[in-house]
Design a protein around this motif. Sequence first.
Motif, PDB file in Angstrom:
ATOM      1  N   PRO A 142      43.101  78.263  16.208  1.00  0.00           N
ATOM      2  CA  PRO A 142      44.512  77.951  16.696  1.00  0.00           C
ATOM      3  C   PRO A 142      45.302  78.881  15.919  1.00  0.00           C
ATOM      4  O   PRO A 142      46.412  79.201  16.671  1.00  0.00           O
ATOM      5  CB  PRO A 142      44.722  76.611  15.848  1.00  0.00           C
ATOM      6  N   MET A 143      45.074  79.574  14.890  1.00  0.00           N
ATOM      7  CA  MET A 143      45.939  80.419  14.303  1.00  0.00           C
ATOM      8  C   MET A 143      46.134  81.645  15.091  1.00  0.00           C
ATOM      9  O   MET A 143      47.047  82.256  15.374  1.00  0.00           O
ATOM     10  CB  MET A 143      45.712  80.518  12.781  1.00  0.00           C
ATOM     11  N   ALA A 144      44.832  82.058  15.678  1.00  0.00           N
ATOM     12  CA  ALA A 144      44.933  83.279  16.406  1.00  0.00           C
ATOM     13  C   ALA A 144      45.362  83.282  17.656  1.00  0.00           C
ATOM     14  O   ALA A 144      45.953  84.086  18.322  1.00  0.00           O
ATOM     15  CB  ALA A 144      43.111  83.768  16.313  1.00  0.00           C
ATOM     16  N   ILE A 145      45.331  81.943  18.161  1.00  0.00           N
ATOM     17  CA  ILE A 145      46.041  81.733  19.309  1.00  0.00           C
ATOM     18  C   ILE A 145      47.533  81.776  19.600  1.00  0.00           C
ATOM     19  O   ILE A 145      48.206  82.446  20.202  1.00  0.00           O
ATOM     20  CB  ILE A 145      45.588  80.499  20.288  1.00  0.00           C
ATOM     21  N   LEU A 146      48.021  81.269  18.416  1.00  0.00           N
ATOM     22  CA  LEU A 146      49.457  81.456  18.148  1.00  0.00           C
ATOM     23  C   LEU A 146      49.783  83.006  18.176  1.00  0.00           C
ATOM     24  O   LEU A 146      50.854  83.199  18.574  1.00  0.00           O
ATOM     25  CB  LEU A 146      49.695  80.456  16.940  1.00  0.00           C
ATOM     26  N   LEU A 147      49.129  83.545  17.187  1.00  0.00           N
ATOM     27  CA  LEU A 147      49.216  84.992  16.925  1.00  0.00           C
ATOM     28  C   LEU A 147      49.244  85.877  18.266  1.00  0.00           C
ATOM     29  O   LEU A 147      50.007  86.557  18.640  1.00  0.00           O
ATOM     30  CB  LEU A 147      48.549  85.539  15.939  1.00  0.00           C
ATOM     31  N   GLY A 148      48.212  85.656  18.923  1.00  0.00           N
ATOM     32  CA  GLY A 148      48.276  86.249  20.364  1.00  0.00           C
ATOM     33  C   GLY A 148      49.388  85.932  21.417  1.00  0.00           C
ATOM     34  O   GLY A 148      49.881  87.077  22.006  1.00  0.00           O
ATOM     35  N   VAL A 149      49.653  84.723  21.467  1.00  0.00           N
ATOM     36  CA  VAL A 149      50.704  84.384  22.365  1.00  0.00           C
ATOM     37  C   VAL A 149      52.069  84.909  21.849  1.00  0.00           C
ATOM     38  O   VAL A 149      52.859  85.453  22.407  1.00  0.00           O
ATOM     39  CB  VAL A 149      50.906  82.738  22.459  1.00  0.00           C
ATOM     40  N   LEU A 150      52.389  84.901  20.600  1.00  0.00           N
ATOM     41  CA  LEU A 150      53.626  85.422  20.113  1.00  0.00           C
ATOM     42  C   LEU A 150      53.744  86.745  20.145  1.00  0.00           C
ATOM     43  O   LEU A 150      54.652  87.516  20.752  1.00  0.00           O
ATOM     44  CB  LEU A 150      53.693  85.105  18.501  1.00  0.00           C
ATOM     45  N   VAL A 151      52.265  87.511  19.927  1.00  0.00           N
ATOM     46  CA  VAL A 151      52.556  88.954  19.866  1.00  0.00           C
ATOM     47  C   VAL A 151      52.622  89.405  21.582  1.00  0.00           C
ATOM     48  O   VAL A 151      53.264  90.421  21.930  1.00  0.00           O
ATOM     49  CB  VAL A 151      51.255  89.876  19.400  1.00  0.00           C
ATOM     50  N   GLY A 152      51.759  88.871  22.532  1.00  0.00           N
ATOM     51  CA  GLY A 152      51.529  89.165  23.668  1.00  0.00           C
ATOM     52  C   GLY A 152      52.821  89.070  24.475  1.00  0.00           C
ATOM     53  O   GLY A 152      53.589  89.793  25.333  1.00  0.00           O
TER      54      GLY A 152
ATOM     55  N   ALA B  49      41.747  66.425  16.225  1.00  0.00           N
ATOM     56  CA  ALA B  49      43.190  66.934  16.039  1.00  0.00           C
ATOM     57  C   ALA B  49      43.111  68.378  15.998  1.00  0.00           C
ATOM     58  O   ALA B  49      43.902  68.957  16.334  1.00  0.00           O
ATOM     59  CB  ALA B  49      43.969  66.255  14.604  1.00  0.00           C
ATOM     60  N   LEU B  50      42.263  68.965  15.182  1.00  0.00           N
ATOM     61  CA  LEU B  50      42.099  70.436  14.985  1.00  0.00           C
ATOM     62  C   LEU B  50      41.770  71.200  16.535  1.00  0.00           C
ATOM     63  O   LEU B  50      42.527  72.166  16.563  1.00  0.00           O
ATOM     64  CB  LEU B  50      41.061  70.788  13.919  1.00  0.00           C
ATOM     65  N   PRO B  51      40.896  70.706  17.300  1.00  0.00           N
ATOM     66  CA  PRO B  51      40.983  71.449  18.613  1.00  0.00           C
ATOM     67  C   PRO B  51      42.458  71.206  19.459  1.00  0.00           C
ATOM     68  O   PRO B  51      42.630  72.338  19.973  1.00  0.00           O
ATOM     69  CB  PRO B  51      39.549  70.689  19.051  1.00  0.00           C
ATOM     70  N   ALA B  52      42.908  70.042  19.321  1.00  0.00           N
ATOM     71  CA  ALA B  52      44.323  70.040  19.941  1.00  0.00           C
ATOM     72  C   ALA B  52      45.129  70.905  19.520  1.00  0.00           C
ATOM     73  O   ALA B  52      46.121  71.315  20.313  1.00  0.00           O
ATOM     74  CB  ALA B  52      44.673  68.674  19.996  1.00  0.00           C
ATOM     75  N   ALA B  53      45.042  71.495  18.055  1.00  0.00           N
ATOM     76  CA  ALA B  53      46.185  72.326  17.725  1.00  0.00           C
ATOM     77  C   ALA B  53      46.122  73.713  18.675  1.00  0.00           C
ATOM     78  O   ALA B  53      47.087  74.261  18.500  1.00  0.00           O
ATOM     79  CB  ALA B  53      45.841  72.627  16.166  1.00  0.00           C
TER      80      ALA B  53
ATOM     81  N   GLY C   4      48.792  60.164  10.361  1.00  0.00           N
ATOM     82  CA  GLY C   4      48.321  61.145   9.535  1.00  0.00           C
ATOM     83  C   GLY C   4      47.823  62.642   9.983  1.00  0.00           C
ATOM     84  O   GLY C   4      48.340  63.690   9.733  1.00  0.00           O
ATOM     85  N   LEU C   5      46.897  62.500  10.874  1.00  0.00           N
ATOM     86  CA  LEU C   5      46.231  63.525  11.299  1.00  0.00           C
ATOM     87  C   LEU C   5      46.839  64.056  12.537  1.00  0.00           C
ATOM     88  O   LEU C   5      46.505  65.106  12.922  1.00  0.00           O
ATOM     89  CB  LEU C   5      44.788  63.145  11.777  1.00  0.00           C
ATOM     90  N   TRP C   6      47.925  63.416  13.344  1.00  0.00           N
ATOM     91  CA  TRP C   6      48.406  63.942  14.510  1.00  0.00           C
ATOM     92  C   TRP C   6      49.879  64.271  14.554  1.00  0.00           C
ATOM     93  O   TRP C   6      50.485  64.725  15.222  1.00  0.00           O
ATOM     94  CB  TRP C   6      48.135  63.044  15.566  1.00  0.00           C
ATOM     95  N   ILE C   7      50.313  63.947  13.136  1.00  0.00           N
ATOM     96  CA  ILE C   7      51.869  64.317  12.873  1.00  0.00           C
ATOM     97  C   ILE C   7      52.316  65.923  13.400  1.00  0.00           C
ATOM     98  O   ILE C   7      53.209  66.083  13.803  1.00  0.00           O
ATOM     99  CB  ILE C   7      52.361  63.499  11.668  1.00  0.00           C
ATOM    100  N   GLY C   8      51.340  66.702  12.838  1.00  0.00           N
ATOM    101  CA  GLY C   8      51.600  68.257  13.013  1.00  0.00           C
ATOM    102  C   GLY C   8      51.465  68.557  14.464  1.00  0.00           C
ATOM    103  O   GLY C   8      52.463  69.192  14.899  1.00  0.00           O
ATOM    104  N   ASN C   9      50.507  68.017  15.000  1.00  0.00           N
ATOM    105  CA  ASN C   9      50.544  68.307  16.496  1.00  0.00           C
ATOM    106  C   ASN C   9      51.674  67.593  17.253  1.00  0.00           C
ATOM    107  O   ASN C   9      52.239  68.487  18.286  1.00  0.00           O
ATOM    108  CB  ASN C   9      49.178  67.825  17.117  1.00  0.00           C
TER     109      ASN C   9
END
Length: 400
Positions: free
Chosen positions: A71-81, A303-307, A362-367
């Motif tokens: 998930p962190m890599a996808i966010l970075l890739g979208v932001l940079v691209g 929840a982690l894959p949905a991120a 608790g597990l879905w509030i961030g998403n």
Amino acid sequence: MRALRIDVIWRYVFREVLSPTFLGLCVYVLVFIMNALFELAELTIKKDLSVRSVATILFFYLPRVLEMTIPMAILLGVLVGVGRLSTDSEVVALRAGGVSYWKLLYPVLTLGLIGWAVSSLLILGVEPGANYKRRQIYMRLMYSADMRREIKPRVFFEEVPGMLLYADEVHQAGDFLEKVFIYQSEEGGKELVTVARRAQIDYERQTGMARFFLEGGVTHSTTPNQPESYQLSRFDRQMIVKEPDESFKLRSSLVTHPPPKNYREQTLGDLAVTISRAGAIEHAETRQRVIGNILAIMHERFALPAACLVFAILGLPLGVMNRRGGKASGFSVSIGVSILYWILYSAGQNLVSQGQLSPYVGLWIGNGLLGILGIVLLILREKSEGLQLSLLMPDRLHRT
């Protein structure tokens, strides 16, 4: 359906976000692996692990690392691209040609779907078995290693039951010691202090029996509550035999017999059975905590894959707004968003594990919060071309 067609724009945007995603994945995986390497380095020194053992442990640790870093890599890739497209005014050209931001979302969302599929496969099908095998390897290394490897010069060694060992010099990985001090406590309160010029250790890893062959020393023996029992004896050669204690036998049985799986090593089916069994616990608070801990693990696996999808949606408007920041700014924003997500996720997970909060909250509030933020920013950006990233934070912080 026409907007979903894979055309030139779709392929172009997808290539722009794909390359930095792979780069970010390599960087984040390296960072997480380095943390594990520091822990393994200490274990390697103590237990004399081989390179193959270290590589095997890292291999079984890798699924968990990928689940956290994709998930962190996808966010970075979208932001940079997307940020690169925005910086070079290519987004402006696309908008002038009638391309909406929603169309730009499709290739970005496809990247998120790929990340979601890979993460789901890892966390549902691979990680439980990998965790179990990694724990078995750890137990085998911890409980069947040669204790002589852990003896260090001028450091007190307490791993032998009922004995405290000190050596001024250690040779051949603990086989030979010089200027040895040994303290022993026996049943009945008797205490022995032995000082020897040289010692050789014979250790059987299978049975746990240790033999100490001493040369040129003296032994002081006494019982603290019986001062008249003090004795002094000198010797040229002496052998001290230490039998394995009950803890060694218990550890040996854990190595020879497969241990039961803990919650993180169980599949979804196993966790469902465990919940049904936990419902029979009579103590209400204990039952609530056990069920909450199991539910937290079950919801985590979805929840982690949905991120991946949430970060892809959020990354598009943030990348468009970040026209002047470049790659460094994209990396900083991705780190900041990731930290915020993990704070929300960890706090919610702890509350769910204690039975104080529903796992759906608790597990879905961030998403939920970051997903809503991404959609709102995208709508605002679609309606107002003047929306800038600087509006979301103070000018000084934005320039920094």
